[in-house]
Design a protein around this motif. Sequence first.
Motif, PDB file in Angstrom:
ATOM      1  N   MET A   1      -4.879  -2.950   6.481  1.00 38.47           N
ATOM      2  CA  MET A   1      -5.810  -3.796   5.772  1.00 38.47           C
ATOM      3  C   MET A   1      -5.159  -5.138   5.413  1.00 38.47           C
ATOM      4  O   MET A   1      -5.775  -6.175   5.585  1.00 38.47           O
ATOM      5  CB  MET A   1      -6.283  -3.074   4.504  1.00 38.47           C
ATOM      6  CG  MET A   1      -7.617  -3.516   4.028  1.00 38.47           C
ATOM      7  SD  MET A   1      -8.441  -2.642   2.668  1.00 38.47           S
ATOM      8  CE  MET A   1      -7.399  -1.383   2.089  1.00 38.47           C
ATOM      9  N   ALA A   2      -3.944  -5.110   4.919  1.00 39.74           N
ATOM     10  CA  ALA A   2      -3.295  -6.339   4.462  1.00 39.74           C
ATOM     11  C   ALA A   2      -2.988  -7.304   5.604  1.00 39.74           C
ATOM     12  O   ALA A   2      -2.954  -8.510   5.392  1.00 39.74           O
ATOM     13  CB  ALA A   2      -2.016  -5.999   3.704  1.00 39.74           C
ATOM     14  N   ASP A   3      -2.768  -6.782   6.813  1.00 35.96           N
ATOM     15  CA  ASP A   3      -2.405  -7.658   7.917  1.00 35.96           C
ATOM     16  C   ASP A   3      -3.601  -8.108   8.753  1.00 35.96           C
ATOM     17  O   ASP A   3      -3.436  -8.848   9.712  1.00 35.96           O
ATOM     18  CB  ASP A   3      -1.365  -6.981   8.803  1.00 35.96           C
ATOM     19  CG  ASP A   3      -1.840  -5.645   9.359  1.00 35.96           C
ATOM     20  OD1 ASP A   3      -2.798  -5.080   8.823  1.00 35.96           O
ATOM     21  OD2 ASP A   3      -1.231  -5.171  10.332  1.00 35.96           O
ATOM     22  N   GLU A   4      -4.808  -7.684   8.387  1.00 31.01           N
ATOM     23  CA  GLU A   4      -6.006  -8.119   9.108  1.00 31.01           C
ATOM     24  C   GLU A   4      -6.305  -9.581   8.802  1.00 31.01           C
ATOM     25  O   GLU A   4      -6.034 -10.067   7.700  1.00 31.01           O
ATOM     26  CB  GLU A   4      -7.220  -7.293   8.680  1.00 31.01           C
ATOM     27  CG  GLU A   4      -7.208  -5.871   9.161  1.00 31.01           C
ATOM     28  CD  GLU A   4      -8.456  -5.145   8.712  1.00 31.01           C
ATOM     29  OE1 GLU A   4      -9.513  -5.369   9.321  1.00 31.01           O
ATOM     30  OE2 GLU A   4      -8.369  -4.383   7.742  1.00 31.01           O
ATOM     31  N   LYS A   5      -6.899 -10.275   9.762  1.00 34.12           N
ATOM     32  CA  LYS A   5      -7.321 -11.657   9.539  1.00 34.12           C
ATOM     33  C   LYS A   5      -8.443 -11.668   8.506  1.00 34.12           C
ATOM     34  O   LYS A   5      -9.355 -10.844   8.561  1.00 34.12           O
ATOM     35  CB  LYS A   5      -7.795 -12.275  10.847  1.00 34.12           C
ATOM     36  CG  LYS A   5      -8.114 -13.726  10.731  1.00 34.12           C
ATOM     37  CD  LYS A   5      -8.402 -14.348  12.071  1.00 34.12           C
ATOM     38  CE  LYS A   5      -8.707 -15.811  11.862  1.00 34.12           C
ATOM     39  NZ  LYS A   5      -8.891 -16.505  13.112  1.00 34.12           N
ATOM     40  N   LYS A   6      -8.366 -12.579   7.580  1.00 32.86           N
ATOM     41  CA  LYS A   6      -9.369 -12.671   6.512  1.00 32.86           C
ATOM     42  C   LYS A   6     -10.487 -13.598   6.956  1.00 32.86           C
ATOM     43  O   LYS A   6     -10.305 -14.810   7.003  1.00 32.86           O
ATOM     44  CB  LYS A   6      -8.711 -13.132   5.221  1.00 32.86           C
ATOM     45  CG  LYS A   6      -7.842 -12.039   4.627  1.00 32.86           C
ATOM     46  CD  LYS A   6      -6.562 -12.600   4.102  1.00 32.86           C
ATOM     47  CE  LYS A   6      -5.642 -11.515   3.608  1.00 32.86           C
ATOM     48  NZ  LYS A   6      -4.787 -10.997   4.668  1.00 32.86           N
ATOM     49  N   LEU A  41      -5.088  -6.796  -6.500  1.00 31.78           N
ATOM     50  CA  LEU A  41      -5.689  -5.927  -7.521  1.00 31.78           C
ATOM     51  C   LEU A  41      -6.675  -4.944  -6.908  1.00 31.78           C
ATOM     52  O   LEU A  41      -6.731  -3.771  -7.323  1.00 31.78           O
ATOM     53  CB  LEU A  41      -6.373  -6.778  -8.592  1.00 31.78           C
ATOM     54  CG  LEU A  41      -5.409  -7.536  -9.507  1.00 31.78           C
ATOM     55  CD1 LEU A  41      -6.171  -8.583 -10.319  1.00 31.78           C
ATOM     56  CD2 LEU A  41      -4.664  -6.577 -10.412  1.00 31.78           C
ATOM     57  N   ILE A  42      -7.431  -5.364  -5.912  1.00 31.09           N
ATOM     58  CA  ILE A  42      -8.356  -4.463  -5.223  1.00 31.09           C
ATOM     59  C   ILE A  42      -7.572  -3.353  -4.528  1.00 31.09           C
ATOM     60  O   ILE A  42      -7.919  -2.163  -4.642  1.00 31.09           O
ATOM     61  CB  ILE A  42      -9.247  -5.231  -4.232  1.00 31.09           C
ATOM     62  CG1 ILE A  42     -10.247  -6.097  -4.995  1.00 31.09           C
ATOM     63  CG2 ILE A  42      -9.963  -4.265  -3.285  1.00 31.09           C
ATOM     64  CD1 ILE A  42     -11.013  -7.069  -4.119  1.00 31.09           C
ATOM     65  N   ARG A  43      -6.497  -3.711  -3.811  1.00 30.58           N
ATOM     66  CA  ARG A  43      -5.675  -2.688  -3.147  1.00 30.58           C
ATOM     67  C   ARG A  43      -5.082  -1.727  -4.162  1.00 30.58           C
ATOM     68  O   ARG A  43      -5.025  -0.515  -3.930  1.00 30.58           O
ATOM     69  CB  ARG A  43      -4.560  -3.341  -2.330  1.00 30.58           C
ATOM     70  CG  ARG A  43      -5.019  -3.846  -0.987  1.00 30.58           C
ATOM     71  CD  ARG A  43      -3.861  -4.220  -0.068  1.00 30.58           C
ATOM     72  NE  ARG A  43      -2.975  -5.232  -0.621  1.00 30.58           N
ATOM     73  CZ  ARG A  43      -3.180  -6.539  -0.524  1.00 30.58           C
ATOM     74  NH1 ARG A  43      -4.231  -7.011   0.120  1.00 30.58           N
ATOM     75  NH2 ARG A  43      -2.324  -7.389  -1.046  1.00 30.58           N
ATOM     76  N   MET A  44      -4.631  -2.250  -5.301  1.00 32.76           N
ATOM     77  CA  MET A  44      -4.083  -1.388  -6.354  1.00 32.76           C
ATOM     78  C   MET A  44      -5.143  -0.410  -6.849  1.00 32.76           C
ATOM     79  O   MET A  44      -4.846   0.766  -7.090  1.00 32.76           O
ATOM     80  CB  MET A  44      -3.547  -2.241  -7.507  1.00 32.76           C
ATOM     81  CG  MET A  44      -2.280  -2.995  -7.154  1.00 32.76           C
ATOM     82  SD  MET A  44      -1.800  -4.219  -8.397  1.00 32.76           S
ATOM     83  CE  MET A  44      -1.488  -3.176  -9.804  1.00 32.76           C
ATOM     84  N   GLY A  45      -6.366  -0.895  -7.000  1.00 35.23           N
ATOM     85  CA  GLY A  45      -7.454  -0.012  -7.419  1.00 35.23           C
ATOM     86  C   GLY A  45      -7.746   1.057  -6.387  1.00 35.23           C
ATOM     87  O   GLY A  45      -7.938   2.227  -6.718  1.00 35.23           O
ATOM     88  N   ASN A  47      -5.683   2.298  -4.295  1.00 35.77           N
ATOM     89  CA  ASN A  47      -4.546   3.219  -4.233  1.00 35.77           C
ATOM     90  C   ASN A  47      -4.349   4.042  -5.499  1.00 35.77           C
ATOM     91  O   ASN A  47      -3.528   4.944  -5.507  1.00 35.77           O
ATOM     92  CB  ASN A  47      -3.257   2.445  -3.928  1.00 35.77           C
ATOM     93  CG  ASN A  47      -3.259   1.877  -2.536  1.00 35.77           C
ATOM     94  OD1 ASN A  47      -3.845   2.430  -1.622  1.00 35.77           O
ATOM     95  ND2 ASN A  47      -2.611   0.738  -2.364  1.00 35.77           N
ATOM     96  N   SER A  48      -5.084   3.731  -6.546  1.00 37.33           N
ATOM     97  CA  SER A  48      -4.900   4.455  -7.806  1.00 37.33           C
ATOM     98  C   SER A  48      -5.381   5.891  -7.673  1.00 37.33           C
ATOM     99  O   SER A  48      -6.245   6.221  -6.864  1.00 37.33           O
ATOM    100  CB  SER A  48      -5.635   3.764  -8.947  1.00 37.33           C
ATOM    101  OG  SER A  48      -7.022   4.043  -8.883  1.00 37.33           O
ATOM    102  N   SER A  49      -4.840   6.749  -8.474  1.00 41.02           N
ATOM    103  CA  SER A  49      -5.207   8.161  -8.406  1.00 41.02           C
ATOM    104  C   SER A  49      -6.632   8.397  -8.904  1.00 41.02           C
ATOM    105  O   SER A  49      -7.213   9.438  -8.626  1.00 41.02           O
ATOM    106  CB  SER A  49      -4.222   8.993  -9.224  1.00 41.02           C
ATOM    107  OG  SER A  49      -4.262   8.601 -10.581  1.00 41.02           O
ATOM    108  N   LEU A  50      -7.195   7.460  -9.630  1.00 41.92           N
ATOM    109  CA  LEU A  50      -8.547   7.626 -10.157  1.00 41.92           C
ATOM    110  C   LEU A  50      -9.623   7.218  -9.171  1.00 41.92           C
ATOM    111  O   LEU A  50     -10.771   7.626  -9.288  1.00 41.92           O
ATOM    112  CB  LEU A  50      -8.725   6.795 -11.437  1.00 41.92           C
ATOM    113  CG  LEU A  50      -7.820   7.168 -12.599  1.00 41.92           C
ATOM    114  CD1 LEU A  50      -8.038   6.201 -13.756  1.00 41.92           C
ATOM    115  CD2 LEU A  50      -8.088   8.586 -13.047  1.00 41.92           C
ATOM    116  N   PHE A  51      -9.268   6.402  -8.161  1.00 41.98           N
ATOM    117  CA  PHE A  51     -10.266   5.888  -7.234  1.00 41.98           C
ATOM    118  C   PHE A  51     -10.932   7.020  -6.473  1.00 41.98           C
ATOM    119  O   PHE A  51     -10.281   7.882  -5.910  1.00 41.98           O
ATOM    120  CB  PHE A  51      -9.641   4.899  -6.246  1.00 41.98           C
ATOM    121  CG  PHE A  51     -10.645   4.296  -5.302  1.00 41.98           C
ATOM    122  CD1 PHE A  51     -11.536   3.340  -5.749  1.00 41.98           C
ATOM    123  CD2 PHE A  51     -10.725   4.711  -3.995  1.00 41.98           C
ATOM    124  CE1 PHE A  51     -12.470   2.784  -4.898  1.00 41.98           C
ATOM    125  CE2 PHE A  51     -11.647   4.163  -3.126  1.00 41.98           C
ATOM    126  CZ  PHE A  51     -12.528   3.208  -3.588  1.00 41.98           C
ATOM    127  N   GLY A  52     -12.266   7.016  -6.487  1.00 45.16           N
ATOM    128  CA  GLY A  52     -13.025   8.003  -5.739  1.00 45.16           C
ATOM    129  C   GLY A  52     -13.216   9.326  -6.442  1.00 45.16           C
ATOM    130  O   GLY A  52     -13.888  10.213  -5.932  1.00 45.16           O
TER     131      GLY A  52
END
Length: 62
Positions: A1-6, A41-45, A47-52
Amino acid sequence: MADEKKTKVVTVLLSPSELDALDTWRYENRISSRGEAIRTLIRMGFNSSLFGKSKTASEPKK
């Protein structure tokens, strides 16, 4: 995701205090732009254990 063209643009409205908090967090973490800070911040969210794991009131009931 991080290396995709924006190539997609998303407009977000923030209150002055939210923008101040974002900028403070960005400077403290030495992130060069607001866009990169928001993506981090979106990636951190994601990756958080609470997401989903939590249901929100806006989700359709089955």
